[in-house]
Every structure is written in structure tokens, then in C-alpha cells.
Design an enzyme around this catalytic site. Structure first.
Site, PDB file in Angstrom:
ATOM      1  N   SER A 144       4.962  -2.187  -5.192  1.00 36.68           N
ATOM      2  CA  SER A 144       4.472  -1.102  -6.042  1.00 36.68           C
ATOM      3  C   SER A 144       5.654  -0.608  -6.868  1.00 36.68           C
ATOM      4  O   SER A 144       6.813  -0.813  -6.481  1.00 36.68           O
ATOM      5  CB  SER A 144       3.938   0.049  -5.180  1.00 36.68           C
ATOM      6  OG  SER A 144       3.740   1.220  -5.946  1.00 36.68           O
ATOM      7  N   TYR A 157       3.567   5.985   1.948  1.00 35.83           N
ATOM      8  CA  TYR A 157       3.439   4.846   1.037  1.00 35.83           C
ATOM      9  C   TYR A 157       4.791   4.485   0.428  1.00 35.83           C
ATOM     10  O   TYR A 157       5.187   3.312   0.399  1.00 35.83           O
ATOM     11  CB  TYR A 157       2.430   5.196  -0.054  1.00 35.83           C
ATOM     12  CG  TYR A 157       2.070   4.062  -0.975  1.00 35.83           C
ATOM     13  CD1 TYR A 157       1.199   3.053  -0.554  1.00 35.83           C
ATOM     14  CD2 TYR A 157       2.559   4.012  -2.277  1.00 35.83           C
ATOM     15  CE1 TYR A 157       0.846   2.018  -1.408  1.00 35.83           C
ATOM     16  CE2 TYR A 157       2.206   2.979  -3.133  1.00 35.83           C
ATOM     17  CZ  TYR A 157       1.349   1.990  -2.697  1.00 35.83           C
ATOM     18  OH  TYR A 157       1.002   0.961  -3.538  1.00 35.83           O
TER      19      TYR A 157
END
Length: 266
Positions: A144, A157
Site C-alpha cells: 500500500s 494497517y
């Protein structure tokens, strides 16, 4: 360029979104594909059907990457069904969002177990197969932009994706002598189920804080994965490719939260 010519691939989390687009892109590149899913068997079968339209085999298996005792066994079974694994793409992932002071340990553990612990086990099993086969290989992790920059409300995350990026770099160092390259692809906002825009054309969606002005399409991520899986990327390892429309250049908070184009003016 090397003479590495991949014919088999495994993609986790391939029932939709980036995973599906990647499985199809690798089939277009001439690979039989192992497809894993968590709950959406219909989605996985749809991915398999699309793979088969390119004349390639597709093998579908269920996997829960938080089941650390069993998820590696699924990778082994897929490799056996396919006759090997030349390319492994770790796409399965999740994210529990909450302010740091309010995040529960269960939320933290769910995200880290999925995005980092499960990735470690699956990548290790695929890598062992590649080393044993002695033909080289490609390992690609979908991380990401938050592998590189944090975002408010995403402690678990961010930590997991930072960790996955570090894991991939270390594995790249260790597996280079086996002819195995290891890289990350770091998407920005992509029109997928995770962002609430699955099967949506991202081009009309306005994102003032992204230099290209829109979210990305899952196929734009898959194209970079397919490059990294190919003989053309024979000298690329330990790298992380941001595919984000320029979001990281703005900072992740600005990239997703700016409401106007005023920043474009000098």
C-alpha cells in the site's frame, strides 16, 4: 535479461479487485494460475472462468491466511496441482480502522495476522517450492502507499504494511542467490471492494488531492505486477513500486482528503 519463463502462478485474495485483475493479467502472460479466496467462492470461480478464457488452467482453493497452521498447506497444495509455482503474488489483506486510542487488541491482531503473519507463512511456503525447483522465481507483495507513509486512524494497517515491505526487502536479500526476485507493489486508492467502488470506472471520480485526479483501476496495478513477474524485470529486486496517481508526492492525508484543486496554483 534472464531466460526465466514463468508458466505457473499463485495469487492470494483473487476473488475480486486487484487479486482478480492480477490473476487475469498473469494468465494473459501465459501462466496457469492458482486462485485463493476467503469466503466469496462465486467471485473466485468468476476469476477462474476469466483465466480460462485465455487458454490457461485455473485451480481454486479456499484459504484463511489468519489460520497460520493451515494457510501454508494451501499454498503447497496449489503448487502441487499446478506442477510448481514460478510466481507468487501475496494480495490477501484487510484493514481495521480506528483511532489509536480506541483501537482494540482484536482489531490490531486481525489486521496484523492477515496482512503480515499470514503473508510471512504463505511467502515462505512459496519460496521453499521455488528454491527446491531451482528455476528461479518471482515473489510480489501487494502492500500500500501506507507501506511508505502513515495515515490517521490506520495504526494496525500502517504497521502491518510497513512490516510487509520490510519483510519483502529482507527476503529479496536472502533469495537473490537462488535467482528469485522479491518486490512490492504499493497501490494508492484503487476502485475495489475495499474502497467501496468495485466494478466502477474510476475515471469520472474526482480526487482533487491526487495529481492524476482520480482513483486507480485494479488493472493498472495488475499491469505492474505482470511486469515484475516477467523476464523483463530480471534485474529488479527489493523494490517497491508506488502505483498511486502521484498520491505519495502529496502526502497520504492530502492525497485523499483535499476537497479542491486550489493546491495546483503556484
Amino acid at each position: 535479461m534472464s531466460d526465466f519463463q514463468p508458466t505457473t502462478a499463485i495469487v492470494t485474495g483473487a476473488e475480486s479487485g486487484i487479486g482478480r485483475a492480477t490473476a487475469v493479467a498473469l494468465a494473459e502472460a501465459g501462466m496457469d494460475v492458482g486462485i485463493t479466496y476467503l469466503e466469496d467462492i462465486r467471485g473466485a470461480e468468476d476469476t477462474a472462468a476469466e483465466v480460462r478464457t485465455h487458454g490457461r488452467r485455473a485451480v481454486v482453493m479456499q484459504i484463511d491466511v489468519t489460520d497460520l497452521q493451515r494457510c501454508g498447506q494451501v499454498i503447497d497444495r496449489l503448487a502441487e496441482e499446478l506442477g510448481g509455482v514460478d510466481v507468487f503474488v501475496n494480495d490477501a489483506g484487510t484493514g481495521d480502522n480506528a483511532p489509536f486510542l480506541e483501537m482494540t487488541l482484536d482489531q490490531w491482531r486481525h489486521t496484523v495476522a492477515t496482512d503480515l503473519d499470514g503473508a510471512f507463512v504463505c511467502i515462505q511456503h512459496a519460496a521453499r517450492r521455488m528454491v527446491e525447483a531451482g528455476r528461479g522465481g518471482r515473489i510480489i507483495g501487494i502492500t500500500s502507499v501506507h507501506e511508505h507513509q502513515p495515515r490517521v486512524g490506520s495504526a494496525a494497517y500502517d504497521a502491518a504494511k510497513h512490516g510487509l515491505g520490510g519483510l519483502l526487502k529482507t527476503v529479496a536479500l536472502e533469495l537473490g542467490r537462488h535467482g528469485i526476485t522479491v518486490n512490492a507493489v504499493a497501490p494508492g486508492e484503487i476502485a475495489t471492494q475495499m474502497t467501496g467502488n468495485e466494478d466502477t470506472d474510476p475515471h469520472p471520480i474526482d480526487r482533487p488531492g491526487v495529481p492524476l485526479g482520480r482513483p486507480g483501476d485494479a488493472r493498472e496495478i495488475a499491469a505492474v505486477v505482470a511486469f515484475l513477474a516477467s523476464p523483463l524485470a530480471s534485474y529488479v529486486t527489493g523494490a517497491s513500486y508506488a502505483v498511486d496517481g502521484g498520491m505519495l508526492q502529496m502526502g497520504p492525508q492530502a492525497g485523499s482528503h483535499l476537497q479542491s484543486d486550489d493546491w495546483r496554483q503556484a
